[in-house]
Design a protein around this motif. Structure first.
Motif, short mmCIF file in Angstrom:
data_model
loop_
_atom_site.label_atom_id
_atom_site.label_comp_id
_atom_site.label_asym_id
_atom_site.label_seq_id
_atom_site.Cartn_x
_atom_site.Cartn_y
_atom_site.Cartn_z
N GLY A 20 0.72 -1.31 -0.11
CA GLY A 20 0.06 0.00 -0.01
C GLY A 20 0.66 1.13 0.11
O GLY A 20 0.36 2.56 0.18
N TYR A 21 2.18 1.04 0.08
CA TYR A 21 2.95 2.55 -0.14
C TYR A 21 2.74 2.96 -1.58
O TYR A 21 2.99 2.40 -2.70
N LYS A 22 2.42 4.17 -1.65
CA LYS A 22 2.24 4.94 -2.85
C LYS A 22 3.26 5.79 -3.40
O LYS A 22 3.80 5.86 -4.54
N ILE A 27 11.85 11.15 4.62
CA ILE A 27 13.00 10.57 4.93
C ILE A 27 13.33 9.62 3.66
O ILE A 27 14.54 9.48 3.30
N GLN A 28 12.35 8.65 3.15
CA GLN A 28 12.73 8.21 2.08
C GLN A 28 13.14 8.61 0.91
O GLN A 28 14.09 8.37 0.15
N GLU A 29 12.82 9.86 0.49
CA GLU A 29 13.31 10.50 -0.52
C GLU A 29 14.62 10.94 -0.39
O GLU A 29 15.38 10.85 -1.44
N THR A 47 10.35 7.45 14.46
CA THR A 47 9.14 6.30 14.40
C THR A 47 8.25 7.10 13.86
O THR A 47 7.72 8.24 14.47
N GLY A 48 7.56 6.35 12.90
CA GLY A 48 6.41 7.11 12.33
C GLY A 48 6.43 7.67 11.07
O GLY A 48 5.83 8.11 10.14
N THR A 49 8.00 7.97 10.67
CA THR A 49 8.16 8.66 9.24
C THR A 49 8.69 7.96 8.14
O THR A 49 8.77 8.46 7.01
N LYS A 51 10.99 5.45 8.55
CA LYS A 51 12.50 5.16 8.52
C LYS A 51 13.05 3.90 8.15
O LYS A 51 13.93 3.69 7.30
N THR A 52 11.98 3.06 8.57
CA THR A 52 12.50 1.55 8.45
C THR A 52 12.76 1.23 6.80
O THR A 52 13.71 0.53 6.38
N ALA A 53 11.51 1.43 6.19
CA ALA A 53 11.59 1.56 4.69
C ALA A 53 12.71 2.12 3.95
O ALA A 53 13.45 1.58 2.82
P1 AMP Z 1 8.46 3.57 10.53
O1 AMP Z 1 8.68 5.14 11.11
O2 AMP Z 1 9.51 2.98 9.87
O3 AMP Z 1 8.03 2.99 11.84
O4 AMP Z 1 7.09 3.45 9.69
C1 AMP Z 1 5.99 4.03 10.09
C2 AMP Z 1 4.59 3.21 9.45
O5 AMP Z 1 4.54 3.74 8.05
C3 AMP Z 1 4.92 1.65 9.09
O6 AMP Z 1 3.64 1.19 9.41
C4 AMP Z 1 5.17 1.48 7.53
O7 AMP Z 1 4.89 0.40 7.05
C5 AMP Z 1 4.54 2.60 7.22
N1 AMP Z 1 5.04 3.51 5.63
C6 AMP Z 1 6.39 3.34 5.71
N2 AMP Z 1 6.77 3.89 4.26
C7 AMP Z 1 5.25 4.34 3.86
C8 AMP Z 1 5.09 4.86 2.52
N3 AMP Z 1 5.96 5.37 1.77
N4 AMP Z 1 3.76 4.95 2.43
C9 AMP Z 1 2.91 4.28 3.12
N5 AMP Z 1 3.11 3.99 4.50
C10 AMP Z 1 4.44 3.83 4.89
#
Ligand code: AMP
Length: 411
Positions: A20-22, A27-29, A47-49, A51-53
């Motif tokens: 579902g990531y669109k 932070i990913q950019e 957390t929530g930004t 960051k993991t992905a």
């Molecule tokens: P994190 O900051 O890594 O703990 O991620 C917070 C939540 O955002 C997690 O549930 C991820 O699955 C979700 N997430 C991360 N990247 C995206 C994205 N590009 N679009 C939508 N959800 C995301």
């Protein structure tokens, strides 16, 4: 910007779209191109930004493009919960590719320990571990880091706070020098910078600013013992100006218990994932229509509920991190109306709240507790730090789960 711009491997793109990531988050950019370029990185992000992905996607891409497969990546995180979350994200993103990972953390039985050893012998691409458990495995000589390409330290500041610094240095001594080092931390105190200088090579730096709470919110906190919370919340709710109230508690069980305590006050409901969809919708309708005064829930309530005119948000337990705090208190003072956000801070949660204040760059006023409740604890986050970590403390011994390995399509 879209995920297509990163030119990820097709099977990885499929995985992330199926999650579902669109669109990439900020932070990913910023982080993905740096990691794809094989540069070292220190990133300040909470957390929530997403960051993991931000680190998993480019790392999985590298793994898929590697000519030969070996243990490629080590991710170290402070708690078992975080290690499991990271491992689950690898599962999701890697669903259509052949990436194998293993979560290693303390507190399990001998059987799981054996499973981990077995999985490691079969071969995995990514090991995701808490520091204490990892050291035990390293010392058993079962891990071969000879071909390691990436080291990730996630929530580095929390690992420092939990006293893992020596463990981290011991682990890093086992790793090849020629690797990419990636550090994520919610805060960047000098000790984190000096660790980064020690273990990484001319790193790029990224800083994602934390969101700020809306200006109309009056924030207050009470420093309390757990046993004082019930009487305090009942006292606060006597104020009839608070006509529409949300109370956040940390677990479903606590939400249910609190509902029982507050039931004599009348209009109160617990909102939980255990309820049927129709029941949840009815509760929400009543709350929006102001027929229900008090709604109690966990953090699932903080995301996405769009109700105007909430006069009071109470954090019955301090939220786990700043983003959750901002989401929770953002339920009040919507559409430029004023609102009050009150947080109860017990001794264990003091350090957590201190970090929240530090990240927002403000100090939330600590209100006096009514004298009839007796004295509360002193607000001294530094002294109470140990209590904060005693629940999930540094893991020593035990094991985690093992799962499928190289060259095995999960489709
Ligand atoms: P994190 O900051 O890594 O703990 O991620 C917070 C939540 O955002 C997690 O549930 C991820 O699955 C979700 N997430 C991360 N990247 C995206 C994205 N590009 N679009 C939508 N959800 C995301």
């Amino acid at each position: 910007m879209t995920f297509d711009d990163f030119k990820f491997d097709e099977s990885l793109l499929e995985g992330l779209y199926s999650m579902g990531y669109k669109q990439p988050t900020p932070i990913q950019e910023q982080a993905i191109p740096v990691i794809l370029n094989n540069k070292d990185l220190i990133a300040c992000a909470q957390t929530g930004t997403g960051k993991t992905a931000a680190y998993l996607l480019p790392i999985i891409h590298h793994i898929l493009k590697a000519p030969t497969r070996h243990l490629n990546t080590l991710i170290i995180a402070p708690t078992r919960e975080l290690v499991l979350q990271i491992d689950q994200q690898i599962d999701g993103m890697g669903y259509f590719c052949s990436v194998g990972s293993i979560a290693i953390y303390g507190g399990n039985d001998g059987i799981t320990w054996e499973k981990q050893r077995h999985a490691l012998e079969e071969g995995v691409d990514i090991v995701c571990a808490t520091p204490g458990r990892l050291i035990a495995l390293l010392q058993s000589g079962k891990m071969n880091f000879e071909h390691l390409q990436h080291l990730v330290l996630d929530e580095a500041d929390r690992m420092m706070d939990m006293g893992f610094i020596d463990d981290l240095k011991t682990i890093i001594n086992y790793l090849p020098k020629n690797r990419q080092t990636i550090m994520f931390s919610a805060t960047m105190p000098p000790k984190i910078r000096s660790l980064a200088n020690e273990i990484s090579n001319n790193p790029e730096q990224i800083n994602i600013a934390i969101s700020k709470p809306a200006a109309g919110i009056v924030q207050q906190a009470y420093v309390v013992h757990d046993h004082q919370k019930e009487a305090l919340i009942k006292g606060i709710l006597k104020n009839e100006d608070y006509q529409s109230v949300i109370i956040f508690s940390s677990t479903k069980e606590n939400v249910k218990a609190l509902e029982k305590v507050l039931r004599p006050l009348g209009s109160v409901k617990a909102f939980s994932s255990d309820l049927e969809q129709a029941e949840r919708e009815e509760i929400m309708r009543d709350f929006k229509g102001k027929r229900l005064r008090i709604l109690i829930g966990t953090d699932i309530l903080s995301r996405g509920i769009d109700v105007d005119g909430i006069s009071l948000v109470v954090n019955y337990d301090a939220p786990p991190d700043p983003e959750d705090y901002i989401h929770r208190i953002g339920r009040t003072a919507r559409a430029s109306k004023a609102g009050v956000a009150i947080t109860f801070i017990n001794e264990r949660d003091q350090m957590k709240f201190f970090h929240i204040e530090a990240l927002m760059g403000i100090e939330v006023p600590k209100m006096p507790i009514p004298p009839e409740l007796g004295p509360g604890p002193e607000y001294n986050p530094e002294a109470n730090k140990k209590k904060a970590f005693s629940r999930h403390g540094p893991s020593k011994g035990g094991g985690g789960k093992g799962k499928s390995k190289f060259h095995q399509r999960k489709k």
